[in-house]
Motif scaffolding. Structure first.
Motif, mmCIF file in Angstrom:
data_model
loop_
_atom_site.group_PDB
_atom_site.id
_atom_site.type_symbol
_atom_site.label_atom_id
_atom_site.label_comp_id
_atom_site.label_asym_id
_atom_site.label_seq_id
_atom_site.Cartn_x
_atom_site.Cartn_y
_atom_site.Cartn_z
ATOM 1 N N ARG A 38 0.834 -1.197 0.000
ATOM 2 C CA ARG A 38 0.000 0.000 0.000
ATOM 3 C C ARG A 38 0.871 1.250 0.000
ATOM 4 O O ARG A 38 1.845 1.337 0.755
ATOM 5 C CB ARG A 38 -0.929 0.030 1.215
ATOM 6 C CG ARG A 38 -2.008 1.123 1.126
ATOM 7 C CD ARG A 38 -2.714 1.396 2.443
ATOM 8 N NE ARG A 38 -3.163 0.208 3.137
ATOM 9 C CZ ARG A 38 -4.336 -0.416 2.920
ATOM 10 N NH1 ARG A 38 -5.188 0.068 2.034
ATOM 11 N NH2 ARG A 38 -4.643 -1.494 3.606
ATOM 12 N N CYS A 39 0.498 2.189 -0.870
ATOM 13 C CA CYS A 39 1.243 3.456 -0.928
ATOM 14 C C CYS A 39 0.737 4.389 0.161
ATOM 15 O O CYS A 39 -0.460 4.647 0.248
ATOM 16 C CB CYS A 39 1.087 4.105 -2.297
ATOM 17 S SG CYS A 39 1.861 5.732 -2.369
ATOM 18 N N PRO A 40 1.636 4.910 1.004
ATOM 19 C CA PRO A 40 1.197 5.785 2.085
ATOM 20 C C PRO A 40 0.675 7.128 1.566
ATOM 21 O O PRO A 40 -0.056 7.816 2.275
ATOM 22 C CB PRO A 40 2.477 5.994 2.914
ATOM 23 C CG PRO A 40 3.601 5.722 1.966
ATOM 24 C CD PRO A 40 3.093 4.716 0.995
ATOM 25 N N LYS A 41 1.022 7.481 0.342
ATOM 26 C CA LYS A 41 0.577 8.782 -0.179
ATOM 27 C C LYS A 41 -0.745 8.683 -0.932
ATOM 28 O O LYS A 41 -1.687 9.397 -0.626
ATOM 29 C CB LYS A 41 1.663 9.399 -1.072
ATOM 30 C CG LYS A 41 2.711 10.174 -0.270
ATOM 31 C CD LYS A 41 3.712 10.878 -1.163
ATOM 32 C CE LYS A 41 3.329 12.309 -1.475
ATOM 33 N NZ LYS A 41 4.403 12.996 -2.220
ATOM 34 N N CYS A 42 -0.789 7.821 -1.956
ATOM 35 C CA CYS A 42 -2.029 7.758 -2.755
ATOM 36 C C CYS A 42 -2.996 6.701 -2.233
ATOM 37 O O CYS A 42 -4.143 6.647 -2.656
ATOM 38 C CB CYS A 42 -1.713 7.526 -4.235
ATOM 39 S SG CYS A 42 -0.977 5.918 -4.595
ATOM 40 N N GLY A 43 -2.507 5.857 -1.312
ATOM 41 C CA GLY A 43 -3.385 4.889 -0.681
ATOM 42 C C GLY A 43 -3.691 3.658 -1.520
ATOM 43 O O GLY A 43 -4.397 2.759 -1.071
ATOM 44 N N PHE A 52 8.267 0.470 -4.545
ATOM 45 C CA PHE A 52 7.992 1.913 -4.563
ATOM 46 C C PHE A 52 6.742 2.181 -5.376
ATOM 47 O O PHE A 52 6.323 1.356 -6.187
ATOM 48 C CB PHE A 52 9.178 2.689 -5.152
ATOM 49 C CG PHE A 52 9.538 2.240 -6.547
ATOM 50 C CD1 PHE A 52 8.974 2.843 -7.653
ATOM 51 C CD2 PHE A 52 10.437 1.193 -6.745
ATOM 52 C CE1 PHE A 52 9.287 2.418 -8.932
ATOM 53 C CE2 PHE A 52 10.747 0.751 -8.019
ATOM 54 C CZ PHE A 52 10.167 1.369 -9.122
ATOM 55 N N CYS A 53 6.149 3.349 -5.148
ATOM 56 C CA CYS A 53 5.029 3.817 -5.964
ATOM 57 C C CYS A 53 5.607 4.744 -7.017
ATOM 58 O O CYS A 53 6.242 5.745 -6.696
ATOM 59 C CB CYS A 53 3.995 4.565 -5.121
ATOM 60 S SG CYS A 53 2.685 5.329 -6.125
ATOM 61 N N ALA A 54 5.380 4.400 -8.276
ATOM 62 C CA ALA A 54 5.993 5.167 -9.360
ATOM 63 C C ALA A 54 5.394 6.559 -9.484
ATOM 64 O O ALA A 54 6.024 7.464 -9.988
ATOM 65 C CB ALA A 54 5.845 4.407 -10.677
ATOM 66 N N ARG A 55 4.149 6.719 -9.023
ATOM 67 C CA ARG A 55 3.504 8.036 -9.131
ATOM 68 C C ARG A 55 3.934 8.957 -8.000
ATOM 69 O O ARG A 55 4.297 10.095 -8.216
ATOM 70 C CB ARG A 55 1.986 7.874 -9.137
ATOM 71 C CG ARG A 55 1.514 7.055 -10.320
ATOM 72 C CD ARG A 55 0.000 7.006 -10.440
ATOM 73 N NE ARG A 55 -0.351 6.042 -11.481
ATOM 74 C CZ ARG A 55 -1.580 5.743 -11.853
ATOM 75 N NH1 ARG A 55 -2.605 6.330 -11.258
ATOM 76 N NH2 ARG A 55 -1.793 4.855 -12.802
ATOM 77 N N CYS A 56 3.871 8.451 -6.778
ATOM 78 C CA CYS A 56 4.202 9.275 -5.612
ATOM 79 C C CYS A 56 5.705 9.276 -5.340
ATOM 80 O O CYS A 56 6.202 10.112 -4.605
ATOM 81 C CB CYS A 56 3.447 8.782 -4.396
ATOM 82 S SG CYS A 56 1.678 8.629 -4.691
ATOM 83 N N PHE A 57 6.404 8.328 -5.944
ATOM 84 C CA PHE A 57 7.856 8.215 -5.843
ATOM 85 C C PHE A 57 8.331 8.068 -4.406
ATOM 86 O O PHE A 57 9.287 8.721 -3.973
ATOM 87 C CB PHE A 57 8.535 9.408 -6.532
ATOM 88 C CG PHE A 57 9.651 8.958 -7.435
ATOM 89 C CD1 PHE A 57 9.435 7.975 -8.378
ATOM 90 C CD2 PHE A 57 10.933 9.500 -7.337
ATOM 91 C CE1 PHE A 57 10.450 7.539 -9.206
ATOM 92 C CE2 PHE A 57 11.958 9.072 -8.157
ATOM 93 C CZ PHE A 57 11.721 8.088 -9.094
HETATM 94 ZN ZN LIG Z 1 1.342 6.345 -4.499
#
Ligand SMILES: [Zn+2]
Lengths: 151, 388, 379
Positions: A38-43, A52-57
């Protein structure tokens, strides 16, 4: 003069490291558990799990189990063959969004007669619910799921 | 204010099965044709950019090294760019930035492919990484068939209607290719032929699908100061756009496809295009599979979401219509992949300078060229205009 | 005239025989680190240019595998193939054009996952003439070395001295893969790979990734207190067939001439304080020094023997240990640029050369050095 052709075959060995995240993913997979992160930024829960999340980096480290059931996002019936094809046609290749995931993974849909396209079209469409059919002897590869079958 | 750049010459080989020539010989054909078109000699070229699909496709690593002499690159800067299906447009972009940077005045761009020399679908399957995706990604038709099925479902479109519109696009491209002396497939077909042809990857049928081609294309870019001295008909680069997304094919929406939207919007912004249907006169879209073109009409703002079929049904996108698409016969009839995106640029330049011959669109001033690549991952756009 | 462009930050992995991480993870690490060091977010980043190659990865369209890991999601970008230094050139042009304010350059190779360099460069040979003869990067370099010995009287002892110097330098570079305290005799006793080259004369394959962030003038000044200006760039290719060229007079002089002209350098030996060269084979450092105009033809060894290219010399060459200390193939050229930038910025740590105002970075790929590039960086 008739132009000539030189024929040869090139086969090369590769050995890709799975890395710690894929290694852990497949360790769970071998036990028939599917994980995303789970991405902590975009959820979003990204499946398969990744570093890693490629969008939120941002790096990801929250592992989230998702179900081995899901929905067909899109699909195709592959009827053509070529050199180097990993699967034997005909087969159904589909993008499947597992319950609990925000992304879809490519896999096979099978478990019924695949010889006739029209019958396949009658069985599956975008939105069809499917569940994983696991191998008896899992090895820790993506093919531990033999295919997904319509529920 | 960025430096102005124009296309001042284009050259193409006859595309098709080119086992009559070696890879460098085929490239030479396109380069010589481009130099002749521009009226330039080898000595006028300041730098060379080239590219093709993955080298495993033809079995020679770093093929630009082999091509160097055929491109006249010796003693000059040479750069190979390779971005999968978008390679051709990436070559054009790179040549554009070579000139726009102020480092070079005249730059030769070369794209080529010899699909008959290797296993292209087998190679393209290896675009998928080996852990999760490679097993299931059935070459290019498999990947793009995903997109087509999702499209029809997304907008609740009747599948028969979408198939008919796609078949109509296939027929239109084949008819147009008859007027393009460079085209690979040159045969008249009917909608019935398309709908009856065998399924490759549902819904894509044989006649919905591009051929595997050998071929090369060369395009010469020149700085704004020198272009008018080279040609009376420069095709100005008005817009450039490019975007990529995640490697994972299932991570992003391929129907309202953001990389295609972003690539077009970047190019439109730069070119001052706010109403593409009004301001564009021609579009050379990257349509290796007929269905995809419907999606691009929508993503590029030629119509609203889900309305692609209507443009076909109303004849908007055929020659004689408001915005003719792929008057060259398109990717559907000619696909030497590493050259294909650059051919779109060459064709767009030919159209806006009145050099397209039998497939000329009357009065074309501004044209869009486009390419896609990866497992539905990347899009590139270039807009050319004769308007100074 | 191109706009002013500066290197504002960079990041490297360690160079190792094998990294556990995937290419995606390695790329993310260096991309993220380079952005963080400049305080730039991914959203603010302008464009992403990468370098890798499909045979060198076993994944076709190699950049599609990691472009999002390099920060490229919904960004304009491209891949320059084979050599990270050429990706740098392209990124430089994008920023110099004024279209982009910042550009991230990333290059990567995992030598541990792929066939040996000789196998993959054997495929540099076209299938009709050179390939059936077994021509590859190593034996082409060996032929070049032999010619260098015959024409100028260079000796294997001199080649060995390059190894001793560079692997010695590598001891002061925490990121280097191969580092050693060797003697000339030890090198000369090592097994022959392709005569006259012995095992330590040949750069060892390595895993590694490198990222370099470029910015236009105003942005560069905002992002760092020590911008490293790109003062000159040049690259050039020579003929393909080995028999068509003089292996000792390739395209490097032309690449250097272009970079020097742009940077206004007329006396490279005096004006350049430190150089990071792509000496994939020990003797090439001597040859490249000559072709870069640091000395006359055949005088490369003298430069070395007089200590000019030693870390405390007038013109240290490869204070990082160079490519002999690790060859992450497609990344090696960008690593040279990152190292040169670190020297100019005074951030090279233990292997910092004193008083660097101007540094040169060189790279090449292609048999016996077919396609060379030169970058001049300065304060
Ligand atoms: Zn993200």
């Amino acid at each position: 003069m008739e132009p000539r052709i030189l024929k040869d075959t090139i086969a090369l060995p590769y050995q890709w490291a799975l890395g710690p995240v894929n290694t852990r993913f497949f360790q769970e997979f071998k036990e028939r558990r599917i994980f995303g992160t789970r991405c902590p930024k975009c959820g979003r829960v990204l499946v398969p799990a990744r570093a890693f999340c490629a969008r939120c980096f941002v790096p990801l480290d929250e592992w989230v189990q998702v179900r081995d059931e899901g929905t067909i996002k899109t699909w195709t019936y592959v009827a053509y063959s070529y050199v180097g094809q990993p699967m034997q046609p005909p087969y159904v290749s589909a993008l499947i969004q597992l319950d609990g995931a925000d992304t879809a993974i490519p896999h096979l849909v099978a478990g019924f007669d695949l010889s006739n396209l029209e019958e396949v079209r009658a069985r599956i469409r975008v939105g069809t619910r499917v569940r994983a059919v696991w191998r008896e002897d899992t090895e820790g590869t993506i093919l531990d799921i033999r295919y997904f079958e319509p529920v | 204010m960025a430096r102005k750049v124009a296309v001042v010459g284009t050259g193409q080989t006859r595309h098709g099965k080119r086992q009559d020539v070696s890879y460098p010989e085929m490239i030479r054909e396109a380069v010589v044709a481009a130099l002749e078109d521009a009226g330039l000699g080898w000595e006028h070229i300041d730098a060379v950019v080239c590219g093709s699909m993955p080298p495993p496709m033809e079995g020679t690593n770093a093929p630009h090294l082999w091509w160097a002499d055929a491109m006249g690159a010796g003693g000059k800067p040479l750069l190979r760019v390779a971005t999968c299906g978008t390679t051709g447009i990436s070559i054009a972009h790179a040549a554009y930035y070579h000139v726009a940077s102020g480092l070079f005045d005249v730059v030769l761009a070369v794209g080529a492919e010899k699909q008959y020399e290797g296993e292209s679908q087998g190679t393209m399957t290896t675009v998928g990484e080996p852990f999760f995706q490679r097993q299931f990604v059935a070459g290019a038709p498999g990947v793009f068939a995903y997109q087509c099925n999702e499209y029809a479902h997304r907008y609740h479109l009747d599948e028969e209607r979408v198939r008919a519109a796609a078949a109509e696009i296939a027929v239109r491209n084949h008819v147009d290719a008859l007027d393009n002396p460079f085209a690979h497939l040159r045969q008249r077909i009917t909608v019935e032929d398309v709908l009856r042809s065998r399924v490759l990857a549902y819904p894509i049928r044989l006649l919905d699908c591009c051929p595997a081609s050998d071929g090369a294309c060369a395009v010469i870019f020149a700085a704004g100061e020198v272009a008018p001295r080279i040609t009376r008909t420069p095709a100005w680069v008005a817009g450039v756009g490019y975007a990529g997304e995640e490697h994972w094919v299932g991570d992003s929406d391929k129907v309202w496809w953001q990389s295609a939207r972003q690539a077009a919007l970047q190019a439109y912004r730069m070119a001052g295009i706010t109403d593409p249907l009004e301001q564009l006169d021609v579009a050379e879209l990257y349509n290796p599979f007929s269905f995809q073109e419907l999606i691009f009409y929508e993503l590029f703002g030629f119509c609203g979401p889900g309305e692609g079929c209507r443009l076909v049904e109303e004849g908007v996108v055929r020659r004689g219509g408001k915005l003719p698409c792929d008057p060259s016969g398109g990717v559907l009839c000619t696909n030497p992949i590493g050259a294909t995106g650059l051919i779109r640029v060459a064709e767009a330049a030919m159209q806006v300078t009145g050099k397209a011959g039998a497939h000329q669109v009357e009065g074309a001033r501004t044209a869009l060229a486009h390419a896609i690549g990866g497992t539905q991952q990347i899009n590139g756009v270039m807009i050319l205009t004769s308007l100074d | 005239m191109p706009g002013k462009v500066a290197v504002v930050s960079w990041a490297q992995t360690e160079y190792r025989e094998a990294h556990d991480a995937t290419i995606r993870e390695m790329v993310f690490r260096v991309a993220r680190e380079a952005l963080d060091r400049a305080g730039l977010t991914r959203e603010e980043l302008g464009t992403v240019i990468t370098a890798s190659s499909d045979y060198w990865q076993g994944i076709s369209c190699s950049n599609e595998y990691y472009l999002d890991a390099a920060g490229g999601y919904l960004k304009s970008g491209a891949k320059a193939e084979e050599d990270g230094a050429l990706a740098f050139m392209y990124a430089f042009m994008r920023v110099a054009s004024g279209h982009f304010d910042t550009a991230l350059v990333v290059a990567v190779t995992k030598g541990s996952e792929i066939p040996p360099l000789a196998t993959l460069t054997h495929l540099y040979s076209e299938p009709f003439f050179q390939r059936p003869m077994g021509i590859d990067d190593v034996n082409a370099a060996a032929m070049q070395a032999r010619l260098y010995m015959e024409r100028y009287g260079a000796t294997p002892e001199q080649f060995a001295r390059v190894v001793v110097k560079n692997l010695g330098n590598a001891r002061r570079n925490p990121l280097a893969f191969r580092k050693a305290t060797l003697t000339v005799e030890e090198v000369l006793r090592s097994p022959v790979v392709a005569d006259p080259l012995r095992e330590p004369d040949v750069a060892p394959g390595a895993d590694g990734a490198c990222a370099v962030l470029l910015a236009g003038e105003e942005t560069a000044k905002r992002l760092t207190d020590r911008p490293v200006w790109v003062r000159g760039v040049g690259w050039s290719v020579s003929s393909y067939y080995l028999g068509d060229r003089d292996l000792l007079d390739g395209s490097l002089p032309d690449a250097a001439r272009r970079a020097y002209r742009m940077a206004g350098i007329t006396d490279p030996r005096a004006e350049i304080r430190v150089a990071e060269l792509c000496e994939a084979y020990s003797f090439q450092e001597l040859l490249w020094c000559e072709q870069l105009g640091f000395c006359g033809p055949g005088e490369g060894a003298r430069l070395l023997e007089e200590g000019v290219t030693a870390p405390d010399g007038d013109l240290p060459v490869n204070p990082s240990g160079g490519v002999l200390a690790g060859n992450p193939y497609c990344a090696r050229g960008l690593v040279r640029i990152a190292e040169a930038a670190a020297q100019v910025a005074g951030r090279a740590g233990e292997h910092q050369v004193e008083g660097v105002r101007t540094a040169l970075a060189h790279s090449y790929h292609g048999l016996a050095g077919q396609l060379h590039s030169v970058v001049i960086l300065g304060r």
